[in-house]
Design an enzyme around this catalytic site. Structure first.
Site, short mmCIF file in Angstrom:
data_model
loop_
_atom_site.label_atom_id
_atom_site.label_comp_id
_atom_site.label_asym_id
_atom_site.label_seq_id
_atom_site.Cartn_x
_atom_site.Cartn_y
_atom_site.Cartn_z
N TRP A 102 0.82 -1.22 0.00
CA TRP A 102 0.00 0.00 0.00
C TRP A 102 0.84 1.25 0.00
O TRP A 102 0.54 2.23 -0.68
CB TRP A 102 -1.00 -0.02 1.15
CG TRP A 102 -2.09 -1.02 0.91
CD1 TRP A 102 -2.33 -2.14 1.65
CD2 TRP A 102 -3.04 -1.04 -0.16
NE1 TRP A 102 -3.38 -2.85 1.10
CE2 TRP A 102 -3.83 -2.19 0.00
CE3 TRP A 102 -3.30 -0.20 -1.24
CZ2 TRP A 102 -4.87 -2.53 -0.88
CZ3 TRP A 102 -4.33 -0.53 -2.12
CH2 TRP A 102 -5.10 -1.67 -1.94
N ASP A 172 -2.12 6.77 6.03
CA ASP A 172 -3.17 5.93 5.48
C ASP A 172 -3.53 4.92 6.56
O ASP A 172 -2.76 4.01 6.85
CB ASP A 172 -2.64 5.23 4.22
CG ASP A 172 -3.63 4.20 3.66
OD1 ASP A 172 -4.73 4.06 4.22
OD2 ASP A 172 -3.28 3.55 2.65
N LYS A 196 -12.97 -1.55 5.84
CA LYS A 196 -12.29 -2.50 6.72
C LYS A 196 -12.78 -2.35 8.16
O LYS A 196 -13.24 -3.28 8.76
CB LYS A 196 -10.79 -2.33 6.62
CG LYS A 196 -10.23 -2.99 5.36
CD LYS A 196 -9.31 -2.14 4.59
CE LYS A 196 -9.04 -2.77 3.23
NZ LYS A 196 -8.24 -1.91 2.37
C1 LIG Z 1 -7.62 -1.41 1.32
C2 LIG Z 1 -6.55 -0.41 1.45
C3 LIG Z 1 -6.40 0.64 0.53
C4 LIG Z 1 -7.27 0.78 -0.70
O1 LIG Z 1 -8.51 1.22 -0.38
P1 LIG Z 1 -9.62 1.51 -1.51
O2 LIG Z 1 -10.71 2.10 -0.70
O3 LIG Z 1 -9.95 0.19 -2.13
O4 LIG Z 1 -9.03 2.44 -2.49
C5 LIG Z 1 -5.41 1.56 0.76
N1 LIG Z 1 -4.58 1.47 1.81
C6 LIG Z 1 -4.67 0.46 2.69
C7 LIG Z 1 -3.75 0.41 3.86
C8 LIG Z 1 -5.66 -0.50 2.55
O5 LIG Z 1 -5.77 -1.50 3.44
#
Ligand SMILES: *Cc1c(COP(=O)(O)O)cnc(C)c1O
Length: 361
Positions: A102, A172, A196
């Site tokens: 990521w 993030d 999540k």
């Molecule tokens: C799932 C995830 C993403 C991507 O998220 P989207 O909403 O599908 O764009 C980005 N960063 C992390 C750490 C993730 O777990």
């Protein structure tokens, strides 16, 4: 009805209580004669949902008043681009902490927009750990330092965050937001896709400090500007209203359970069961992440043969477990134990792991 033991990485488990409440309100939301999806996003009822979600997130995450809470679309992946579009300047690079899949995606997007620099990388350790604070080098002229608080695919998690002085720290937190208390004032921006830990897909939470909103270059299209969404309280255009509503229910659920500190303890109890099963298996199961960086949200592990891993997945599915296959890029096994995954699921998985080893060890 039997609910699956849901260890999906995302979209992921949502609390059963929340699903039931949404079901109850589905056809007729608070006597409106229609569902939340069918009403104007300018209606008083929806405005209340929008405001309540914001207020709950502020309360639960202890967000200081000089931060804005936004509900945007496009997922965390859109933030990978929106962030550098708004914050990068010539002569002032975006600094990135490289910790896995990521972080890499975030960096690649920033490179499309402007100058970047890698402030630390654990690639030499195959991303099986997070860097120590001392390893992170923040250039003084950096526009920001970006990190990924929890690497969903590798199964690693920061246990502390660097002090970046005047350089804004950006995180993030897609896969661990609200899983533990965080000092939000340490950060310039925190963003997270909801699917999540916060609810369904379709909405992305952005928490941004006021001073970072103000100076976006004039050339950025309207929808990609943070100030657009701040000014309109996330109602510039049609919001993902059902998703925001679901997030508000999940936040209320967290509050009812005693808040984020309570959840942290619960998450710890859940993951300890599974990590103990790995560590107590005399090497039958092999944890992927180095112990000091182990994630409390995504537990990655392997069995010495790929044959046995396939068998593990197949047999687990027959017993009601879902989502235990590792990400296709790394293989192996992964159990995602987000906030809404109940302790009972983790107990059941632990028992399954022990039994599987007995049969195959
Ligand atoms: C799932 C995830 C993403 C991507 O998220 P989207 O909403 O599908 O764009 C980005 N960063 C992390 C750490 C993730 O777990």
């Amino acid at each position: 009805m039997t609910r699956a033991f849901n260890f999906n990485a995302g979209p992921a488990a949502i609390p059963l209580e929340v699903l039931k409440q949404a079901q109850e309100q589905f056809v007729d939301y608070k006597g409106a004669g229609m569902s939340i999806m069918e009403m104007s996003h300018r209606s008083a009822l929806y405005e209340q949902v929008n405001n309540e979600s914001q207020a709950l997130l502020r309360e639960l995450f202890n967000i200081p008043s000089n931060y804005h809470v936004l509900f945007l679309q496009g997922g965390a992946s859109t933030q990978f681009a929106m962030l550098p579009l708004n914050l990068l300047r010539p002569g002032s690079p975006g600094a990135y902490v490289m910790t896995g899949a990521w972080a890499d995606k975030a960096l690649k997007e920033a490179k499309l927009v402007g100058d970047t620099v890698v402030a630390a990388s654990t690639e030499a350790d195959k991303f099986m750990r997070m860097p120590t604070m001392a390893e992170i080098e923040v250039p003084e002229n950096a526009a920001y330092l970006h990190l990924t608080s929890n690497e969903t695919i590798g199964g690693t998690q920061f246990k502390e965050f660097p002090n970046t002085g005047n350089v804004p720290l950006i995180a993030d937190m897609s896969s661990d937001i609200l899983s533990r208390p965080i000092d939000v004032s340490q950060f310039g921006v925190i963003y997270a896709g909801a699917q999540k830990n916060l609810g369904p897909s379709g909405v992305t939470v952005v928490i941004i400090r006021d001073d970072l909103v103000k100076e976006s270059p004039k050339t950025i299209p309207t929808m990609f500007r943070y100030d657009t969404h701040v000014k309109s309280s996330s109602l510039y255009n049609t919001p993902p209203s059902f998703s925001v509503y679901m997030v508000s229910l999940v936040l209320q659920w967290i509050k009812d359970r005693g808040g984020v500190a309570q959840l942290e303890q619960y998450n710890h109890d859940k993951t300890k069961l599974i990590y103990d099963a790995i560590d107590g298996s005399s090497g039958f199961y092999i944890g992927c992440a180095q112990p000091q960086s182990r994630s409390n949200m995504n537990i990655t592990f392997r069995i010495h043969s790929e044959e046995l891993e396939k068998k593990f997945i197949k047999e687990s599915e027959l017993e009601g477990f879902v989502g235990l296959k590792g990400h296709r890029d790394v293989g192996g096994l992964r159990a995602s134990t987000y906030n809404a995954v109940p302790l009972e699921s983790c107990q059941a998985l632990t028992q399954f792991m022990i039994d599987f080893q007995k049969r195959n060890g």
